[in-house]
Design a protein around this motif. Structure first.
Motif, short mmCIF file in Angstrom:
data_model
loop_
_atom_site.label_atom_id
_atom_site.label_comp_id
_atom_site.label_asym_id
_atom_site.label_seq_id
_atom_site.Cartn_x
_atom_site.Cartn_y
_atom_site.Cartn_z
N ARG A 1 46.27 32.60 50.86
CA ARG A 1 46.95 33.56 50.22
C ARG A 1 46.72 34.21 49.27
O ARG A 1 47.31 34.53 48.12
CB ARG A 1 48.51 33.13 50.18
CG ARG A 1 49.06 32.35 51.43
CD ARG A 1 49.33 33.52 52.45
NE ARG A 1 50.49 34.41 52.19
CZ ARG A 1 51.93 34.02 52.14
NH1 ARG A 1 52.39 32.90 52.67
NH2 ARG A 1 52.69 34.92 51.83
N PHE A 2 45.29 34.28 49.10
CA PHE A 2 44.57 34.73 47.75
C PHE A 2 44.99 36.06 47.41
O PHE A 2 45.26 37.18 48.15
CB PHE A 2 43.31 34.87 48.24
CG PHE A 2 42.20 35.23 46.83
CD1 PHE A 2 41.95 34.35 45.83
CD2 PHE A 2 41.78 36.41 46.64
CE1 PHE A 2 41.37 34.47 44.66
CE2 PHE A 2 41.17 36.84 45.62
CZ PHE A 2 40.73 35.78 44.53
N ARG A 3 45.07 36.38 46.02
CA ARG A 3 45.58 37.78 45.44
C ARG A 3 44.91 37.69 43.95
O ARG A 3 44.65 36.67 43.48
CB ARG A 3 46.99 37.84 45.33
CG ARG A 3 47.51 39.17 44.99
CD ARG A 3 49.02 39.37 44.72
NE ARG A 3 49.59 40.60 44.53
CZ ARG A 3 50.67 40.95 44.21
NH1 ARG A 3 51.61 40.04 44.27
NH2 ARG A 3 51.08 42.05 44.17
N HIS A 4 44.26 38.98 43.60
CA HIS A 4 43.87 39.06 42.49
C HIS A 4 44.30 40.53 41.73
O HIS A 4 44.46 41.51 42.17
CB HIS A 4 42.37 39.64 42.70
CG HIS A 4 41.21 39.31 41.46
ND1 HIS A 4 40.00 38.98 41.65
CD2 HIS A 4 41.60 39.50 40.12
CE1 HIS A 4 39.41 39.02 40.52
NE2 HIS A 4 40.54 39.24 39.53
N LEU A 5 44.80 40.22 40.51
CA LEU A 5 45.49 41.03 39.63
C LEU A 5 44.71 41.45 38.44
O LEU A 5 43.82 40.68 37.97
CB LEU A 5 46.86 40.51 39.59
CG LEU A 5 47.94 40.17 40.35
CD1 LEU A 5 49.31 39.79 39.68
CD2 LEU A 5 48.15 41.41 41.35
N VAL B 1 43.56 38.18 36.99
CA VAL B 1 43.87 36.66 37.40
C VAL B 1 43.62 36.48 38.76
O VAL B 1 43.93 37.30 39.37
CB VAL B 1 45.34 36.15 37.01
CG1 VAL B 1 46.22 37.41 37.43
CG2 VAL B 1 45.53 34.84 37.30
N ARG B 2 43.20 35.45 39.08
CA ARG B 2 42.81 35.31 40.64
C ARG B 2 43.69 34.18 40.84
O ARG B 2 43.89 33.19 39.96
CB ARG B 2 41.33 34.96 41.02
CG ARG B 2 40.65 33.95 39.97
CD ARG B 2 39.15 33.95 40.44
NE ARG B 2 39.07 33.51 41.74
CZ ARG B 2 38.90 32.21 42.01
NH1 ARG B 2 39.35 31.19 41.28
NH2 ARG B 2 38.49 31.68 43.49
N MET B 3 44.48 34.06 41.91
CA MET B 3 45.22 33.00 42.47
C MET B 3 45.36 32.78 43.86
O MET B 3 44.98 33.75 44.72
CB MET B 3 46.78 33.39 41.92
CG MET B 3 47.39 34.69 42.52
SD MET B 3 48.50 35.44 41.73
CE MET B 3 47.50 36.61 40.88
N ALA C 1 48.83 24.89 43.70
CA ALA C 1 48.18 26.52 43.91
C ALA C 1 47.35 26.60 42.61
O ALA C 1 47.51 25.56 41.60
CB ALA C 1 49.44 27.73 43.78
N PHE C 2 46.52 27.49 42.60
CA PHE C 2 45.76 27.82 41.34
C PHE C 2 45.81 29.19 40.81
O PHE C 2 46.35 30.17 41.49
CB PHE C 2 44.25 27.45 41.77
CG PHE C 2 43.62 28.64 42.73
CD1 PHE C 2 43.07 29.62 42.20
CD2 PHE C 2 43.53 28.38 44.13
CE1 PHE C 2 42.64 30.70 43.22
CE2 PHE C 2 43.16 29.06 44.94
CZ PHE C 2 42.71 30.22 44.33
N SER D 1 53.57 23.89 42.56
CA SER D 1 52.82 23.56 41.19
C SER D 1 51.47 24.30 41.11
O SER D 1 51.01 24.80 42.06
CB SER D 1 52.18 22.08 41.01
OG SER D 1 51.72 21.67 42.28
N VAL D 2 51.22 24.73 39.72
CA VAL D 2 50.20 25.60 39.68
C VAL D 2 49.12 25.15 38.69
O VAL D 2 49.49 24.54 37.71
CB VAL D 2 50.56 27.11 39.19
CG1 VAL D 2 51.21 27.07 37.97
CG2 VAL D 2 49.29 27.98 39.06
#
Length: 336
Positions: free
Chosen positions: A58-62, A74-76, A88-89, A125-126
């Motif tokens: 479920r990758f997203r990059h803001l 931020v990549r998450m 999660a990261f 958790s991140v």
């Protein structure tokens, strides 16, 4: 997505938080190099990752944008193997060239935006990485993060530091580049999946099927297959050094590992030395690597090559939800 409202400090120039677009890749790479000059970051990798991340991640990059300029990113995503546990990261970077207070506000906004997204997709958790620069750890702790492991970033001046001469491989061992496995990289996959399990880490290594590894690891555009080196013993791949490059004369050892059955023979040194010699011949002037602070064997190998400690970071974690599923207490920084 607009800037979260609760900020302890209002930046002089307002910014927005939005999703990454293909046009942002070069700017994001510049921001990341400014924030973490010890990391090798190619724009091609940023673009590739946005479109090729595993679906379960479920990758997203803001990014943050101020005055038409990208000032942070931020990549998450979720750790796929730990998705049921909700681990999660998030990796925020703020451009230090905007000034310390603005960079702090940018990093805080990115972190809160990441937490909001990750909580919305079920993260409990991140985990984040925080540069040990005297400021960033305190910011993470203000946001409610708990310190875990420390890693060191080491640098080798390839242009000015003599490399050890290449030694003759032991009998029955030969060195090959990754390109020799272009038609069938299965031996590299098997070796990678074995060695990655022994890396010191807070998150268990993800064990990928060959097809998933081929799509999400082997084809990453910043891996230089001509510089990455494999030791083959009696026809079996037993040690390797993976090399990443950014097209700016910088390389990073993405992984060096040896099969358990062949450790103690100096094969890690052998493959890394060959990779460094090849990189220097190809025009690289700087080499970087990252080691867990407790990984004594690799730290000793890198010291032998002449690497010097240039930076460090900490892994931090924050619980977004309690074990019973309830939302965790809001971080002090978010509550202000």
């Amino acid at each position: 997505m607009q800037l979260p409202r609760r900020l302890a400090y209002r930046p002089r120039m307002p910014f927005t938080v939005r999703d990454l677009t293909p046009a942002d890749a070069h700017a994001v790479a510049e921001v990341r190099r400014a924030a973490a000059p010890f990391m090798v970051c190619a724009p091609e990798m940023i673009s590739w990752e946005a479109g090729q991340a595993p679906p379960g991640q479920r990758f997203r990059h803001l990014v943050t944008e101020s005055g038409g300029r990208v000032t942070g990113s931020v990549r998450m995503g979720l750790y796929p193997d730990n998705g049921e546990d909700g681990q999660a990261f998030a990796n925020p970077y703020a451009d230090p060239r905007v000034g310390e207070r603005e960079a702090d506000a940018t990093a805080s906004a990115l972190l809160r935006a990441a937490e909001e997204y990750l909580a919305g997709i079920g993260a409990r958790s991140v985990f984040i990485r925080v540069t040990d620069d005297g400021r960033s750890p305190a910011r993470a702790e203000r946001h409610g993060y708990r310190r875990l492991r420390r890693s060191g970033y080491l640098r080798l001046d390839l242009a000015g530091t003599p490399l050890p001469p290449e030694a003759e491989p032991p009998r029955g061992v030969e060195l090959r580049p990754f390109t020799a496995f272009a038609d069938d990289p299965r031996p590299i996959h098997a070796l990678d999946m074995e060695t990655v399990q022994d890396e010191p880490c807070d998150i268990p290594a993800e064990i990928l099927s060959y097809e998933a590894w081929l799509a999400h690891e082997w084809r990453q555009p910043d891996i230089d297959h001509s510089l990455s080196t494999v030791a083959v013993a009696d026809g079996v791949a037993v040690a390797f050094t993976l090399v990443r490059t950014d097209g700016l004369g910088r390389m990073m050892s993405g992984m060096t590992g040896t099969a358990r059955s062949h450790r103690g023979r100096g094969l890690a040194k052998l493959t890394k030395n060959r990779a460094l010699h090849l990189a220097r011949a190809a025009g690289c002037t700087e080499a970087f690597t990252c080691n867990d602070a407790e990984n004594g064997p690799m730290l000793a190998i890198n010291k032998w090559f002449g690497y010097e400690w240039t930076a460090a970071d900490w892994r931090y974690v924050r619980e977004l939800r309690e074990p019973d599923g309830r939302e965790a207490a809001q971080s002090p920084a978010a509550a202000r």
